[in-house]
Design an enzyme around this catalytic site. Structure first.
Site, PDB file in Angstrom:
ATOM      1  N   PHE A 112       0.804  -1.231   0.000  1.00 15.43           N
ATOM      2  CA  PHE A 112       0.000   0.000   0.000  1.00 15.43           C
ATOM      3  C   PHE A 112       0.835   1.278   0.000  1.00 15.43           C
ATOM      4  O   PHE A 112       0.339   2.346  -0.333  1.00 15.43           O
ATOM      5  CB  PHE A 112      -0.982  -0.010   1.182  1.00 15.43           C
ATOM      6  CG  PHE A 112      -0.549   0.778   2.372  1.00 15.43           C
ATOM      7  CD1 PHE A 112       0.323   0.261   3.295  1.00 15.43           C
ATOM      8  CD2 PHE A 112      -1.016   2.076   2.563  1.00 15.43           C
ATOM      9  CE1 PHE A 112       0.731   1.001   4.396  1.00 15.43           C
ATOM     10  CE2 PHE A 112      -0.627   2.824   3.660  1.00 15.43           C
ATOM     11  CZ  PHE A 112       0.257   2.292   4.573  1.00 15.43           C
ATOM     12  N   LYS A 113       2.139   1.153   0.335  1.00 14.77           N
ATOM     13  CA  LYS A 113       3.000   2.340   0.363  1.00 14.77           C
ATOM     14  C   LYS A 113       3.017   3.079  -0.984  1.00 14.77           C
ATOM     15  O   LYS A 113       3.253   4.280  -1.035  1.00 14.77           O
ATOM     16  CB  LYS A 113       4.431   1.944   0.730  1.00 14.77           C
ATOM     17  CG  LYS A 113       4.603   1.168   2.021  1.00 14.77           C
ATOM     18  CD  LYS A 113       4.637   2.060   3.239  1.00 14.77           C
ATOM     19  CE  LYS A 113       5.063   1.365   4.512  1.00 14.77           C
ATOM     20  NZ  LYS A 113       4.214   0.224   4.939  1.00 14.77           N
TER      21      LYS A 113
END
Ligand SMILES: *Cc1c(COP(=O)(O)O)cnc(C)c1O
Length: 501
Positions: A112-113
């Site tokens: 998700f970064k």
């Protein structure tokens, strides 16, 4: 809109200054100095927008010293340039009538970064030009796996910026390691550090605090910066997907516009979950935010007792991106729930630094309890959840996501609350395939398979496609072979930048 420090030492900071500086000189974090609340009209109108247009509207509210043209460029380069496989980078998958998964891992590094680190470089280059003293920025990051790769992908070939990632030789999975050492780009450098993540991170922190070293770099035209999740430029993009996920639920017919939902987030540094809180403050109808931890359950204890105590054993888990004992972004929440008491926040943070713990007052603790519900999943519970989610819903959830789902189920059991819930899914199951395959197949799993062969195995057995970025990693050319010990990290940087110390 201007920004100020959570510890009271800075105010009237512009968006571009906040992004460029990253952290306030008084040690505090930058936060908006006014509440940004959408009108009912705005809230209703945003439902029809696609991800790109929604992103533009939300960024506009906060990046008030950027022109509209700059904001459109940032958003287009981040989300519409082919780095995400479809127009919607964050699709919602329905598992049950009440449980819906917000998939945040369709970006180039399968975690998700990417949602934030694809746009941060866009904010950073423009902020640097606006605030610039003409120095080249050197992004320095120690990574336990996900941040490093996402920073490399985000900043690769960005003009005026170099990125150096230190990863612990013994601390990352084979897939994570190959993602990094095969990284292409003219301005990217990856160095293995002998030791664990703590050694690498302590080394990087020391470098940031080494004034003499920073002065040498500065004289040569370089300025150190970080891609850490305390940068406001990383938090802002995370607000967008909570709105988008909510509107997706409306469009899918799961809820009606205006209905309240719950949000469930597997938490490490408290960044992702804090973004959901900011979305709620902006007017997103959120009933409860569910805070999910793994065995490093310092936040669970804090939200239950009002005491944050980091004096405990550090646990290495199968959800390593959540193995954190000091959740930096919590400071922003504390500022809010103490109604802007910067002095109290500074005191808590000093106590944490000096003694490893602090206790907030009972009233503040009660406020938090009304907003957040917290629990944690043990290793065995996480493994069991990976398996049962697959068996019940034919859905592959990685260990981080499974921590969230396990805690969501505890919440439903404890409260009986069946409100429609958006559960953040933070990594592709293929990125953490070893744990996922072991959880699902147990003793059936052929023991001789390495992580790359396991990708194929998991894909074939479960009929799920391997994400493009993880395919053929072990066949790619290894471009980064550098290795150092924590004591020689500065020398490494000097060597990379061609500076004699
Ligand atoms: C970084 C990360 C988290 C934790 O997110 P925070 O914003 O630090 O709370 C959870 N899961 C995965 C897969 C991550 O990479």
């Amino acid at each position: 809109m201007f920004y100020k420090s959570t510890r009271g030492g800075a105010k009237d900071i512009t968006f571009s200054q906040a992004v460029k500086k990253g952290i306030s000189p008084d040690g505090g974090l930058f936060i908006p100095d006014e509440n940004c609340v959408l009108t009912d009209e705005e809230f209703k109108n945003l439902v029809s927008l696609n991800y790109r247009d929604l992103a533009i509207e939300i960024v506009k509210k906060y990046a008030t010293d950027f022109t509209e043209e700059q904001i459109v460029e940032c958003v287009d380069n981040a989300y519409c340039s082919g780095t995400f496989p479809s127009e919607n980078p964050a699709p919602v998958t329905k598992l049950t009538d009440s449980l819906n998964v917000l998939e945040l891992w369709h970006g180039p590094t399968s975690a998700f970064k990417d949602m934030a680190l694809q746009i941060l470089p866009e904010f950073m280059t423009r902020s640097n030009k606006m605030q610039g003293d003409g120095k080249e920025i050197v992004i320095l990051t120690a990574t336990s796996g996900d941040t490093g790769k996402a920073a490399l992908e985000g900043f690769k070939d960005v003009p005026g910026i170099k990125v150096i990632v230190f990863y612990p030789e013994e601390g990352v999975s084979e897939i994570q390691k190959y993602q990094m050492i095969t990284q292409e780009g003219k301005n990217v450098y990856v160095v293995a550090v002998k030791g664990n993540f703590d050694d690498a991170q302590t080394g990087v922190k020391k470098i940031f605090n080494d004034e003499a070293f920073c002065k040498i770099l500065s004289d040569k035209g370089y300025e150190l910066s970080s891609a850490n999740s305390i940068n406001w430029g990383r938090l802002l993009p995370q607000i967008i997907y909570y709105f988008h996920g909510y509107y997706s639920l409306v469009k899918q017919g799961t809820i009606s516009l205006g209905d309240a939902i719950n949000v469930c987030v597997p938490t490490g540094n408290f960044g992702n979950i804090l973004a959901s809180y900011y979305a709620m403050k902006m007017g997103l109808p959120v009933n409860r935010i569910i805070c999910a931890s793994n065995d490093n359950n310092v936040l669970t204890d804090f939200l239950h007792t009002g005491t944050y105590n980091s004096n405990r054993e550090f646990m290495t888990t199968i959800s390593p991106a959540m193995d954190i004992l000091v959740s930096s972004n919590l400071e922003r929440l504390l500022y809010d729930v103490t109604v802007g008491d910067a002095e109290a926040v500074a005191t808590y943070m000093n106590e944490l630094k000096n003694n490893g713990f602090y206790t907030i007052d009972a009233k503040t603790s009660d406020t938090l309890k009304n907003l957040f519900w917290a629990a944690y999943a043990t290793e065995a519970e996480t493994m069991a959840t990976v398996k049962s989610v697959y068996e019940r819903y034919n859905y592959l959830a990685d260990p981080h996501t499974s921590v969230g789902i396990n805690v969501y189920e505890k919440y439903v059991q404890a409260t009986g609350d069946k409100t429609v819930t958006l559960a953040a899914s933070t990594a592709s199951p293929f990125k953490f395939n070893k744990s996922v395959a072991e959880a699902i197949f147990g003793d059936e799993l052929p023991s001789e398979l390495n992580e790359f062969e396991l990708l194929e195995y998991l894909s074939e057995k479960t009929e799920n496609a391997i994400p493009e970025p993880l395919k053929g990693l072990d066949k790619k050319e290894v471009l980064h072979k550098s290795l150092c010990v924590p004591e020689t990290m500065e020398e490494k940087i000097a060597e990379i930048l061609n500076i004699s110390l």
